[in-house]
Write a protein that holds these residues in place. Structure first.
Motif, PDB file in Angstrom:
ATOM      1  N   ILE A 150       8.302 -47.043  31.907  1.00 29.55           N
ATOM      2  CA  ILE A 150       9.732 -46.930  32.175  1.00 29.55           C
ATOM      3  C   ILE A 150      10.353 -48.294  32.447  1.00 29.55           C
ATOM      4  O   ILE A 150      11.439 -48.595  31.971  1.00 29.55           O
ATOM      5  CB  ILE A 150       9.984 -45.953  33.348  1.00 29.55           C
ATOM      6  CG1 ILE A 150       9.669 -44.533  32.879  1.00 29.55           C
ATOM      7  CG2 ILE A 150      11.417 -46.040  33.844  1.00 29.55           C
ATOM      8  CD1 ILE A 150       9.727 -43.487  33.960  1.00 29.55           C
ATOM      9  N   SER A 151       9.653 -49.157  33.169  1.00 26.09           N
ATOM     10  CA  SER A 151      10.287 -50.438  33.470  1.00 26.09           C
ATOM     11  C   SER A 151      10.333 -51.338  32.236  1.00 26.09           C
ATOM     12  O   SER A 151      11.074 -52.317  32.217  1.00 26.09           O
ATOM     13  CB  SER A 151       9.614 -51.140  34.649  1.00 26.09           C
ATOM     14  OG  SER A 151       8.250 -51.273  34.425  1.00 26.09           O
ATOM     15  N   SER A 152       9.588 -51.010  31.195  1.00 38.59           N
ATOM     16  CA  SER A 152       9.734 -51.774  29.957  1.00 38.59           C
ATOM     17  C   SER A 152      10.796 -51.125  29.068  1.00 38.59           C
ATOM     18  O   SER A 152      10.992 -51.532  27.926  1.00 38.59           O
ATOM     19  CB  SER A 152       8.414 -51.833  29.189  1.00 38.59           C
ATOM     20  OG  SER A 152       8.180 -50.610  28.522  1.00 38.59           O
ATOM     21  N   GLY A 153      11.471 -50.102  29.592  1.00 37.92           N
ATOM     22  CA  GLY A 153      12.534 -49.465  28.828  1.00 37.92           C
ATOM     23  C   GLY A 153      12.062 -48.295  27.988  1.00 37.92           C
ATOM     24  O   GLY A 153      12.794 -47.804  27.149  1.00 37.92           O
ATOM     25  N   GLY A 154      10.825 -47.836  28.189  1.00 36.91           N
ATOM     26  CA  GLY A 154      10.307 -46.713  27.412  1.00 36.91           C
ATOM     27  C   GLY A 154      10.276 -45.427  28.215  1.00 36.91           C
ATOM     28  O   GLY A 154      10.846 -45.341  29.305  1.00 36.91           O
ATOM     29  N   LEU A 155       9.640 -44.422  27.658  1.00 33.40           N
ATOM     30  CA  LEU A 155       9.509 -43.134  28.334  1.00 33.40           C
ATOM     31  C   LEU A 155       8.317 -42.426  27.696  1.00 33.40           C
ATOM     32  O   LEU A 155       8.106 -42.540  26.501  1.00 33.40           O
ATOM     33  CB  LEU A 155      10.782 -42.303  28.129  1.00 33.40           C
ATOM     34  CG  LEU A 155      10.914 -41.033  28.958  1.00 33.40           C
ATOM     35  CD1 LEU A 155      11.114 -41.391  30.428  1.00 33.40           C
ATOM     36  CD2 LEU A 155      12.083 -40.200  28.472  1.00 33.40           C
ATOM     37  N   VAL A 195       6.828 -57.438  30.733  1.00 34.49           N
ATOM     38  CA  VAL A 195       7.221 -56.022  30.748  1.00 34.49           C
ATOM     39  C   VAL A 195       8.641 -55.893  31.301  1.00 34.49           C
ATOM     40  O   VAL A 195       9.510 -55.243  30.711  1.00 34.49           O
ATOM     41  CB  VAL A 195       6.247 -55.184  31.610  1.00 34.49           C
ATOM     42  CG1 VAL A 195       6.823 -53.797  31.881  1.00 34.49           C
ATOM     43  CG2 VAL A 195       4.900 -55.070  30.916  1.00 34.49           C
ATOM     44  N   LEU A 196       8.892 -56.548  32.440  1.00 35.23           N
ATOM     45  CA  LEU A 196      10.208 -56.443  33.072  1.00 35.23           C
ATOM     46  C   LEU A 196      11.276 -57.096  32.203  1.00 35.23           C
ATOM     47  O   LEU A 196      12.402 -56.595  32.105  1.00 35.23           O
ATOM     48  CB  LEU A 196      10.186 -57.087  34.462  1.00 35.23           C
ATOM     49  CG  LEU A 196       9.255 -56.397  35.466  1.00 35.23           C
ATOM     50  CD1 LEU A 196       9.224 -57.157  36.780  1.00 35.23           C
ATOM     51  CD2 LEU A 196       9.684 -54.957  35.707  1.00 35.23           C
ATOM     52  N   ALA A 256      14.372 -48.140  37.925  1.00 36.63           N
ATOM     53  CA  ALA A 256      15.522 -47.721  37.126  1.00 36.63           C
ATOM     54  C   ALA A 256      15.053 -47.158  35.791  1.00 36.63           C
ATOM     55  O   ALA A 256      14.216 -47.748  35.130  1.00 36.63           O
ATOM     56  CB  ALA A 256      16.450 -48.905  36.887  1.00 36.63           C
ATOM     57  N   LEU A 257      15.614 -46.031  35.412  1.00 37.43           N
ATOM     58  CA  LEU A 257      15.210 -45.393  34.162  1.00 37.43           C
ATOM     59  C   LEU A 257      15.641 -46.229  32.949  1.00 37.43           C
ATOM     60  O   LEU A 257      15.093 -46.100  31.865  1.00 37.43           O
ATOM     61  CB  LEU A 257      15.836 -43.992  34.084  1.00 37.43           C
ATOM     62  CG  LEU A 257      15.062 -42.925  33.315  1.00 37.43           C
ATOM     63  CD1 LEU A 257      13.605 -42.907  33.705  1.00 37.43           C
ATOM     64  CD2 LEU A 257      15.668 -41.559  33.536  1.00 37.43           C
ATOM     65  N   ARG A 258      16.618 -47.127  33.149  1.00 44.12           N
ATOM     66  CA  ARG A 258      17.080 -47.963  32.038  1.00 44.12           C
ATOM     67  C   ARG A 258      16.138 -49.151  31.790  1.00 44.12           C
ATOM     68  O   ARG A 258      16.287 -49.864  30.803  1.00 44.12           O
ATOM     69  CB  ARG A 258      18.485 -48.487  32.317  1.00 44.12           C
ATOM     70  CG  ARG A 258      18.513 -49.392  33.520  1.00 44.12           C
ATOM     71  CD  ARG A 258      19.874 -49.969  33.817  1.00 44.12           C
ATOM     72  NE  ARG A 258      19.890 -50.533  35.132  1.00 44.12           N
ATOM     73  CZ  ARG A 258      19.387 -51.715  35.421  1.00 44.12           C
ATOM     74  NH1 ARG A 258      18.861 -52.460  34.488  1.00 44.12           N
ATOM     75  NH2 ARG A 258      19.397 -52.166  36.655  1.00 44.12           N
ATOM     76  N   GLY A 259      15.170 -49.346  32.680  1.00 42.03           N
ATOM     77  CA  GLY A 259      14.220 -50.431  32.493  1.00 42.03           C
ATOM     78  C   GLY A 259      14.621 -51.710  33.203  1.00 42.03           C
ATOM     79  O   GLY A 259      15.720 -51.823  33.723  1.00 42.03           O
ATOM     80  N   GLY A 260      13.668 -52.651  33.241  1.00 43.64           N
ATOM     81  CA  GLY A 260      13.951 -53.955  33.822  1.00 43.64           C
ATOM     82  C   GLY A 260      13.558 -54.103  35.274  1.00 43.64           C
ATOM     83  O   GLY A 260      13.464 -55.205  35.782  1.00 43.64           O
ATOM     84  N   VAL A 261      13.355 -52.982  35.945  1.00 41.68           N
ATOM     85  CA  VAL A 261      12.958 -53.015  37.348  1.00 41.68           C
ATOM     86  C   VAL A 261      11.817 -52.022  37.522  1.00 41.68           C
ATOM     87  O   VAL A 261      11.879 -50.925  36.972  1.00 41.68           O
ATOM     88  CB  VAL A 261      14.127 -52.591  38.262  1.00 41.68           C
ATOM     89  CG1 VAL A 261      13.720 -52.640  39.712  1.00 41.68           C
ATOM     90  CG2 VAL A 261      15.345 -53.435  38.013  1.00 41.68           C
TER      91      VAL A 261
END
Lengths: 511, 333
Positions: free
Chosen positions: B70-75, B208-209, B276-281
């Motif tokens: 998720i933190s790389s922006g995936g699911l 990843v972040l 965050a579900l949008r990624g980055g954290v």
């Protein structure tokens, strides 16, 4: 990469960088034709041209983001084929992008070292990177906490972080793609110093800008592109900004700003009193007359955009707004649109247009109700409206089924203008109307704005470019740190006056 | 650059630097513990707490992997079915008797489970990156595939570990304790510690972040975006495999309904944990905390009389929404 900003030694007398017959085609369209120019060590070489002239493509070729279709690129007299941006970087050619390319969730230091982290074995060395980033930013004359999250910094500071990141690579040619587009005069001044520094250390700078005065100040040589061809390379000392504009446009640009006679006494249309937008603007009061062009000047971050967004209902705000003397409330944009106020965002690409949609869809989006027959959108009427808008606003598009994102910046702005005019507004608020737009299109946009005022509409122009405010506005309000701090009118309108108000310091100190 | 330097006096009190979204889950956990103590006096007993945390092990471990994705922006929606699939294949292998020694067989089974998990993750990763398919759709597809294969392998019934020797040998992996601490709890903390190390201390974690924060930026910075993304799914697969290795000795059997809805619980744990579900954290320890919160809420409902335990799903759903609202209001400050 632990030894930042040390240009590698320069070789013999061959130019640092040279192109011969460099061309680039996208499909059948040749966007760059036979470009031959050179960059020498220790010079600032400006590249100017209208939007779509091929400047960005040329820069991308030089920085390895694109590969040429024909022609060659020579470094130190040797022909090279750059495989990618990393290859270009290793050869000392670095590019400062026009847009901010930073990861918003990471810290300043993490961004500065992204992709080239300092590590000891398995782990990354945050302490060393924080120190390095602090020093790199300080070298640019700023003081930014390396542990601050980039997403919380102002645009200008992000720009500095981005430059610091690029300059950390040992460089011989630094390419700046319109670095001052989002900077205020003071920040621009500082950046120009940084550029002079790079030159003094023996590296070369390629500088793209629309601000011809700036080019005149900083460049040693100027290369002009028009329609993908190289028109001229001259010594900057031999050119005045007006000469540059002529070369860019290919015809006489006698006057950038159209004549505009301010009506002597005008009735007040819009009255804003004690209006505040939490965190951004405090107790703003002003009046806007019928047919008036009112300018808002100030530094980036002074709260101009946020004040406007508050007035039209894009942000929560408090205060009184009177329209034709009647108090009104705009809880959302829909309400202000119905009242005949339109706002054109400074962020055309993000908030103004649907880049992935076609021109017709964009044009009619805000006034879609007028294009509906029964339950359906009337495609024919939409197409007719598009034809009309293309003619009226001189939107230059080869085909009508292009996507908005495929238009040049200037044409996007015209499309956005056409879109908002569909609503037949009485009051038009335009934020940064000419940011990133070439001089020819600028001239047109100014004409549109003056024409709007001539039709009895009232216009508010928010801009960081003082010459354009002075050129087209009847009156200019200056904001600083969220407050309206002064007004300049008539013959008082000068850059000096505005800068003093905008910064709160005397010009000499500011520079 | 006068105005930049003097932008604002940099208030750098240590408490102002703390990211409140990162602290919120721990505060919530503490509040829940207090609430639990009021609801039932047995709640705070060591036995009960160890029991609750042990039961959260599967979701907690899977959610560590989900934090990476998720933190790389995936699911990754396939993790629940992947548990059933990996566990079933592992049990079938252990039943096959190709290795005579029970100990060797167990070791080989463990290795195989990790291998299958990694392979499933790799498949998810390659489908999303090489195949350029939205992760939601890609893993929705593999979710069906893994679940379907499991149902087919078990012919709609159960797959049970037959060898009693292996069972005896394997039992302590879930039921054993070390110095009084149940093994699953130790595994949770070991996996979380490894996850935190990789995410916060290594170059890969930084990448990843960065990829999750802004993919273009990462690409322009010379980061191999697709590889970084793919590896997050492999990490997810490995975490699923570890969860399976704890799951098998617990019941010694799998069925078509094993791990049902676990993907949603794992995502809930991650989101409640502040990622965050949008990624980055990404907050690994927050995720662990989120997994504990989910299990503790269920436990409190069971121990107290004032809410029916049949409402568990509704309460967990409400927790997600409340967590998001809290996150947003904290991020605005």
């Amino acid at each position: 990469m632990s030894n930042p900003a040390t240009p590698a030694p320069t070789a013999s007398d061959a130019p640092l960088l040279e192109t011969v017959g460099l061309s680039k085609s996208f499909g059948p369209v040749e966007v760059l034709k036979d470009i031959g120019f050179d960059v020498r060590a220790g010079e600032v070489h400006a590249i100017i041209g209208e939007n779509g002239a091929g400047k960005s493509t040329l820069m991308k070729l030089l920085a390895g983001h694109l590969q040429p279709s024909r022609g060659e690129l020579r470094i130190d007299g040797e022909t090279v084929a750059l495989t990618g941006p990393v290859d270009a970087e290793q050869r000392g050619i670095v590019l400062v992008h026009q847009e901010i390319l930073l990861a918003p969730d990471l810290t300043v230091a993490q961004n500065v070292y992204l992709g080239r982290e300092i590590g000891n074995g398995l782990t990354v060395d945050d302490r060393a990177m924080n120190e390095g980033a602090r020093k790199a930013v300080r070298d640019l004359g700023a003081d930014i906490d390396p542990k601050a999250v980039v997403g919380r910094l102002s645009i200008a500071r992000r720009q500095l972080v981005q430059i610091a990141r690029v300059l950390l690579v040992p460089h011989r040619v630094v390419i700046f793609d319109e670095p001052t587009a989002s900077l205020t005069p003071i920040e621009t001044e500082a950046l120009l110093k940084v550029i002079a520094d790079i030159r003094a250390k023996g590296a070369a700078v390629l500088y793209i800008s629309h601000r011809l005065q700036e080019v005149k100040e900083i460049a040693d040589r100027v290369t002009v592109l028009r329609d993908g061809k190289l028109v001229a390379t001259r010594q900057a000392a031999d050119l005045q900004p007006l000469d540059m504009a002529k070369l860019m446009v290919g015809r006489d640009v006698a006057k950038l700003y159209p004549d505009h006679q301010a009506p002597a006494d005008r009735e007040t249309i819009l009255e804003v009193e004690d209006f505040s937008v939490p965190f951004y603007a405090r107790n703003a009061s002003f009046k806007l007359g019928k047919g008036e062009i009112l300018g808002f000047a100030g530094l980036v971050g002074a709260g101009r955009t946020e004040l406007m967004e508050g007035i039209v209902g894009l942000r929560p705000g408090r205060g009184t707004i009177r329209l034709n003397g009647e108090p009104v409330r705009f809880p959302n944009v829909d309400a202000s649109l119905k009242a005949g106020i339109v706002y054109l965002s400074e962020d055309r690409k993000g908030k103004g247009l649907l880049l992935a949609k076609d021109l017709g869809t964009n044009l009619t989006l805000a006034a879609l109700g007028r294009f509906v027959r029964g339950l359906q959108i009337d495609r024919d009427r939409e197409a007719a409206a598009l034809d009309k808008a293309i003619g009226e606003f001189d939107i230059r598009t080869g085909r009508k089924d292009l996507l908005a994102g495929q238009l040049s910046g200037g044409n996007q702005q015209k499309l956005l203008l056409a879109k908002m005019m569909m609503l037949d507004p009485g009051i038009v608020i335009i934020d940064e109307p000419t940011r990133g737009i070439d001089i020819g299109t600028k001239e047109q946009i100014y004409k549109f704005i003056v024409k709007l005022a001539g039709e009895g509409r009232s216009v508010i122009v928010v801009s960081s470019e003082m010459p354009e405010l002075i050129g087209i506005c009847d009156r200019i309000l200056v904001m600083r740190s969220g407050s309206i701090v002064g007004e300049v009118t008539g013959d008082e309108m000068s850059e000096d006056k505005i800068v003093v108000l905008a910064t709160g310091v005397k010009t000499q100190e500011a520079a | 650059m006068t105005d930049l330097a003097a932008d604002k006096p940099r208030a750098r009190r240590s408490w102002r630097n703390i990211d409140l979204t990162a602290v919120a889950p721990f505060v919530a956990l503490a509040l829940l513990l207090v609430l639990g103590a009021f609801a039932n006096s047995n709640f705070l007993s060591i036995d009960n707490l160890l029991n609750v945390i042990t039961r959260s092990a599967f979701i907690a471990i899977i959610a560590v992997g989900a934090t990476f994705v998720i933190s790389s922006g995936g699911l990754d929606l396939s993790v629940g079915s992947m548990v059933a699939f990996v566990a079933s294949l592992t049990i079938m292998f252990m039943n096959s008797g190709v290795i005579a020694s029970p100990a060797m067989m167990l070791a080989a089974g463990v290795a195989l489970a990790l291998l299958i998990g990694a392979a499933c993750g790799l498949a998810n990763g390659l489908i999303t990156t090489m195949g350029r398919i939205e992760p939601f759709i890609a893993t929705l597809g593999t979710m069906g595939i893994f679940r379907g294969l499991t149902t087919w392998l078990s012919q709609g019934g159960a797959i049970t570990l037959r060898s009693s020797e292996i069972q005896t040998l394997y039992r302590p992996a879930y039921f054993g304790t070390v110095l009084g601490v149940p093994v699953p709890i130790i595994v949770i903390f070991v996996i979380a510690a490894i996850g935190a190390f990789v995410l916060y201390r290594t170059r890969y974690g930084r990448h990843v972040l960065a990829v999750g924060s802004n993919e273009d930026v990462a690409r322009y910075s010379g980061i191999p975006v697709d590889r970084v993304r793919t590896i997050t799914y492999v990490i997810q697969g490995l975490c699923v495999a570890v969860a399976c290795l704890l799951y098998i000795p617990r019941l010694g059997s799998t069925s078509a309904t094993t791990g049902l809805m676990w993907e949603l619980q794992a995502i809930t744990a991650v989101v409640v944990g502040g990622t965050a579900l949008r990624g980055g954290v990404g907050w690994i320890w927050g995720t662990i905390c989120g997994a504990f919160i989910l299990e503790i809420v269920g436990n409190i409902m069971l121990l107290s009389n004032f809410v029916s335990e049949y409402l568990l799903g509704a309460i967990q759903g409400a927790i997600i929404i409340i967590a998001m609202l809290v996150q947003r209001s904290l991020a605005r400050r």
